[in-house]
Design a protein around this motif. Structure first.
Motif, PDB file in Angstrom:
ATOM      1  N   VAL A   1      -5.154   0.936  -5.207  1.00 13.27           N
ATOM      2  CA  VAL A   1      -5.204   0.006  -4.073  1.00 13.27           C
ATOM      3  C   VAL A   1      -6.238  -1.081  -4.326  1.00 13.27           C
ATOM      4  O   VAL A   1      -5.987  -2.277  -4.082  1.00 13.27           O
ATOM      5  N   THR A   2      -7.401  -0.688  -4.821  1.00 14.49           N
ATOM      6  CA  THR A   2      -8.480  -1.652  -5.076  1.00 14.49           C
ATOM      7  C   THR A   2      -8.055  -2.713  -6.088  1.00 14.49           C
ATOM      8  O   THR A   2      -8.393  -3.900  -5.946  1.00 14.49           O
ATOM      9  N   LEU A   3      -7.302  -2.298  -7.109  1.00 14.12           N
ATOM     10  CA  LEU A   3      -6.863  -3.239  -8.123  1.00 14.12           C
ATOM     11  C   LEU A   3      -5.619  -4.015  -7.700  1.00 14.12           C
ATOM     12  O   LEU A   3      -5.512  -5.226  -7.929  1.00 14.12           O
ATOM     13  N   VAL A   4      -4.678  -3.311  -7.099  1.00 16.00           N
ATOM     14  CA  VAL A   4      -3.357  -3.889  -6.849  1.00 16.00           C
ATOM     15  C   VAL A   4      -3.371  -4.899  -5.718  1.00 16.00           C
ATOM     16  O   VAL A   4      -2.741  -5.965  -5.830  1.00 16.00           O
ATOM     17  N   VAL A   5      -4.034  -4.588  -4.621  1.00 14.45           N
ATOM     18  CA  VAL A   5      -3.934  -5.465  -3.448  1.00 14.45           C
ATOM     19  C   VAL A   5      -4.406  -6.886  -3.763  1.00 14.45           C
ATOM     20  O   VAL A   5      -3.665  -7.850  -3.542  1.00 14.45           O
TER      21      VAL A   5
ATOM     22  N   ASN B   1      14.068  -3.751  -9.869  1.00 20.51           N
ATOM     23  CA  ASN B   1      12.946  -3.793  -8.928  1.00 20.51           C
ATOM     24  C   ASN B   1      13.362  -2.981  -7.706  1.00 20.51           C
ATOM     25  O   ASN B   1      14.310  -3.343  -7.008  1.00 20.51           O
ATOM     26  N   GLY B   2      12.662  -1.874  -7.467  1.00 21.97           N
ATOM     27  CA  GLY B   2      13.052  -0.967  -6.400  1.00 21.97           C
ATOM     28  C   GLY B   2      12.981  -1.546  -5.007  1.00 21.97           C
ATOM     29  O   GLY B   2      13.530  -0.956  -4.060  1.00 21.97           O
ATOM     30  N   ALA B   3      12.333  -2.689  -4.835  1.00 20.99           N
ATOM     31  CA  ALA B   3      12.218  -3.300  -3.511  1.00 20.99           C
ATOM     32  C   ALA B   3      13.394  -4.203  -3.170  1.00 20.99           C
ATOM     33  O   ALA B   3      13.475  -4.704  -2.045  1.00 20.99           O
ATOM     34  N   PHE B   4      14.300  -4.425  -4.126  1.00 24.96           N
ATOM     35  CA  PHE B   4      15.358  -5.419  -3.921  1.00 24.96           C
ATOM     36  C   PHE B   4      16.529  -4.931  -3.081  1.00 24.96           C
ATOM     37  O   PHE B   4      17.404  -5.725  -2.729  1.00 24.96           O
ATOM     38  N   TRP B   5      16.587  -3.633  -2.764  1.00 23.30           N
ATOM     39  CA  TRP B   5      17.753  -3.128  -2.048  1.00 23.30           C
ATOM     40  C   TRP B   5      17.950  -3.828  -0.706  1.00 23.30           C
ATOM     41  O   TRP B   5      19.082  -4.096  -0.280  1.00 23.30           O
ATOM     42  N   SER B   6      16.851  -4.144  -0.044  1.00 25.49           N
ATOM     43  CA  SER B   6      16.965  -4.699   1.307  1.00 25.49           C
ATOM     44  C   SER B   6      17.360  -6.169   1.318  1.00 25.49           C
ATOM     45  O   SER B   6      17.836  -6.677   2.336  1.00 25.49           O
TER      46      SER B   6
ATOM     47  N   VAL C   1       0.837  -1.207   0.000  1.00 23.36           N
ATOM     48  CA  VAL C   1       0.000   0.000   0.000  1.00 23.36           C
ATOM     49  C   VAL C   1       0.868   1.252   0.000  1.00 23.36           C
ATOM     50  O   VAL C   1       0.521   2.266  -0.619  1.00 23.36           O
ATOM     51  N   HIS C   2       2.012   1.202   0.688  1.00 24.27           N
ATOM     52  CA  HIS C   2       2.953   2.333   0.661  1.00 24.27           C
ATOM     53  C   HIS C   2       3.376   2.655  -0.766  1.00 24.27           C
ATOM     54  O   HIS C   2       3.407   3.830  -1.164  1.00 24.27           O
ATOM     55  N   HIS C   3       3.683   1.637  -1.553  1.00 26.80           N
ATOM     56  CA  HIS C   3       4.104   1.897  -2.923  1.00 26.80           C
ATOM     57  C   HIS C   3       2.933   2.373  -3.783  1.00 26.80           C
ATOM     58  O   HIS C   3       3.135   3.159  -4.724  1.00 26.80           O
ATOM     59  N   CYS C   4       1.719   1.939  -3.481  1.00 26.66           N
ATOM     60  CA  CYS C   4       0.552   2.511  -4.153  1.00 26.66           C
ATOM     61  C   CYS C   4       0.455   4.009  -3.843  1.00 26.66           C
ATOM     62  O   CYS C   4       0.193   4.828  -4.744  1.00 26.66           O
ATOM     63  N   TRP C   5       0.665   4.357  -2.591  1.00 26.06           N
ATOM     64  CA  TRP C   5       0.646   5.770  -2.185  1.00 26.06           C
ATOM     65  C   TRP C   5       1.761   6.544  -2.879  1.00 26.06           C
ATOM     66  O   TRP C   5       1.555   7.652  -3.389  1.00 26.06           O
ATOM     67  N   LEU C   6       2.946   5.948  -2.937  1.00 25.63           N
ATOM     68  CA  LEU C   6       4.117   6.616  -3.498  1.00 25.63           C
ATOM     69  C   LEU C   6       3.896   6.999  -4.959  1.00 25.63           C
ATOM     70  O   LEU C   6       4.310   8.085  -5.398  1.00 25.63           O
ATOM     71  N   LEU C   7       3.249   6.122  -5.729  1.00 29.29           N
ATOM     72  CA  LEU C   7       3.019   6.402  -7.138  1.00 29.29           C
ATOM     73  C   LEU C   7       1.787   7.268  -7.365  1.00 29.29           C
ATOM     74  O   LEU C   7       1.614   7.815  -8.461  1.00 29.29           O
ATOM     75  N   SER C   8       0.955   7.406  -6.366  1.00 31.16           N
ATOM     76  CA  SER C   8      -0.245   8.227  -6.503  1.00 31.16           C
ATOM     77  C   SER C   8       0.005   9.688  -6.147  1.00 31.16           C
ATOM     78  O   SER C   8      -0.644  10.589  -6.705  1.00 31.16           O
ATOM     79  N   PHE C   9       0.944   9.924  -5.248  1.00 25.32           N
ATOM     80  CA  PHE C   9       1.202  11.277  -4.754  1.00 25.32           C
ATOM     81  C   PHE C   9       2.686  11.604  -4.896  1.00 25.32           C
ATOM     82  O   PHE C   9       3.464  11.413  -3.961  1.00 25.32           O
ATOM     83  N   PRO C  10       3.123  12.085  -6.048  1.00 26.34           N
ATOM     84  CA  PRO C  10       4.536  12.401  -6.267  1.00 26.34           C
ATOM     85  C   PRO C  10       5.009  13.488  -5.304  1.00 26.34           C
ATOM     86  O   PRO C  10       4.224  14.293  -4.806  1.00 26.34           O
TER      87      PRO C  10
ATOM     88  N   HIS D   1       5.693  -7.490  -5.668  1.00 24.60           N
ATOM     89  CA  HIS D   1       4.624  -6.493  -5.691  1.00 24.60           C
ATOM     90  C   HIS D   1       4.978  -5.241  -6.483  1.00 24.60           C
ATOM     91  O   HIS D   1       4.120  -4.631  -7.111  1.00 24.60           O
ATOM     92  N   MET D   2       6.259  -4.826  -6.477  1.00 24.71           N
ATOM     93  CA  MET D   2       6.621  -3.535  -7.067  1.00 24.71           C
ATOM     94  C   MET D   2       6.318  -3.464  -8.555  1.00 24.71           C
ATOM     95  O   MET D   2       5.727  -2.471  -9.019  1.00 24.71           O
ATOM     96  N   PRO D   3       6.699  -4.460  -9.360  1.00 29.34           N
ATOM     97  CA  PRO D   3       6.321  -4.382 -10.779  1.00 29.34           C
ATOM     98  C   PRO D   3       4.812  -4.365 -10.995  1.00 29.34           C
ATOM     99  O   PRO D   3       4.326  -3.702 -11.920  1.00 29.34           O
ATOM    100  N   VAL D   4       4.069  -5.092 -10.164  1.00 24.55           N
ATOM    101  CA  VAL D   4       2.611  -5.104 -10.302  1.00 24.55           C
ATOM    102  C   VAL D   4       2.043  -3.722 -10.014  1.00 24.55           C
ATOM    103  O   VAL D   4       1.200  -3.202 -10.775  1.00 24.55           O
TER     104      VAL D   4
END
Length: 362
Positions: free
Chosen positions: A335-339, A145-150, A30-39, A308-311
């Motif tokens: 969020v409705t589509l992605v989750v 994939n931006g989530a892979f750093w960790s 959901v954080h990444h949904c927020w991140l792409l919705s509100f630059p 999740h990030m590519p999706v």
């Protein structure tokens, strides 16, 4: 991100941890949904009531502390013994690598086919090799994939885990924490560029104390009744309150700039909370975390984190943003589509690339 699952074996289980993994992974989605919705990150350009979604980084901190805690449960119950370096290494490799490599290949293909997606870059041979070898925390390279750093940061912590156990066994908890934490604090004070702002590599350094405090907190599972009856939930709340107050007062831009110190400050609160859950408190929350849906979510949460990030990026960039101009409405639709899409995809992905490689006995 972190490895978000441990094999269901009695001496490695604490009721409720899978639920924490699942909820934390879902928060990252959901954080990444927020991140792409509100630059505008790290500024919160969305509604104030959604401000709690700014701090996806803190979810990774939960994973790091939880990882140390989970790995140390069995050693804590057996005199802080690792139980064999080869067995440990093979178990860790089987647990994280097949799913990670599969997600890396899928992410690389998507980034190549849709090169303008946010939080991903088309791979080169060199960058793909860096990520395949889990070197991205040491070598800067374009991320497919931006989530892979960790994942690389946690792999480094896995390598250090036997040394942390050895130090805990020989020198005790206080010395272990000091040996790991003091150099990190000194480095942050001496080199401000390390402790403020963003950087491409080197996160294992600041995450090491967080992983270690998770390892040490796992001692509660083998502690006597006097220790187990301590007010762990209250202690966790007391530790978290000042950190949350500073985040609220200073705002998201300051917090993101100072994550190095915020991470170190919030780690003990997370460890104390895990100790509370390990002792069955607060009981209503533990019952919720042990519920079937959250247990199931936690079971494939590592795959959810990986894919999740590519999706999110595909749905946001190709489907929602071109059609919906209102950012709050776009966020709601994403969020409705992605989750549900991420949950279904991650569960199928885990069935093929994660669960078959889990080892409960090796």
């Amino acid at each position: 991100m972190a490895t978000i699952g441990e094999p269901p074996r009695d001496d490695r289980r604490v009721a409720g941890l899978d639920g924490i993994r699942g909820l934390t992974a879902l928060y990252v989605v959901v954080h990444h949904c927020w991140l792409l919705s509100f630059p505008g990150y790290p500024a919160n350009t969305g509604p104030a009531w959604l401000g709690w979604l700014v701090h996806g980084r803190l979810a990774v901190i939960v994973f790091i502390v939880l990882s140390g805690f989970s790995l140390a449960i069995a050693p804590a119950r057996h005199g802080w013994q690792l139980g064999g370096a080869r067995r440990y290494t093979l178990r860790r490799a089987r647990r994280i690598l097949p799913a990670y490599w599969a997600a890396l290949i899928a992410s690389a293909l998507i980034a190549t086919l849709v090169p303008y997606l946010p939080h991903s870059e088309p791979p080169t041979f060199g960058s793909f090799a860096v990520y395949a070898l889990l070197l991205q925390d040491a070598v800067a390279a374009p991320a497919p994939n931006g989530a892979f750093w960790s994942i690389a940061a946690e792999a480094g912590l896995y390598l250090a885990f036997p040394l942390v156990l050895l130090l805990r066994r020989r020198a005790g908890a206080v010395v272990t924490l000091a040996v790991v934490t003091v150099p990190v604090v000194v480095a942050g004070l001496l080199f401000p560029a390390l402790s403020t702002g963003s950087r491409a590599v080197g996160y294992t350094l600041e995450l090491a104390p967080l992983f270690t405090v998770g390892v040490l907190a796992a001692g509660v599972v083998a502690a006597g009744e006097r220790v187990r009856r301590l007010p762990w939930p209250g202690l966790a709340a007391l530790a978290a309150a000042p950190v949350l107050a500073v985040i609220a007062v200073k705002g998201s831009v300051w917090t993101v700039t100072n994550y190095y110190w915020v991470d170190l400050a919030v780690g003990p609160a997370i460890a104390l909370f895990l100790a509370a859950v390990a002792t069955g408190r607060p009981a209503p929350l533990v019952r919720l975390l042990r519920s079937g849906p959250l247990q199931s979510l936690g079971d494939f949460s590592y795959s959810l984190y990986l894919i999740h990030m590519p999706v999110v990026a595909l749905v946001s960039t190709l489907v929602v943003t071109p059609l919906i101009g209102s950012r709050p409405a776009a966020f709601a639709v994403i969020v409705t589509l992605v989750v549900p899409l991420c949950l279904v995809t991650a569960r199928l992905f885990a069935a093929v690339f994660e669960k078959p490689f889990r080892s409960y006995t090796a």
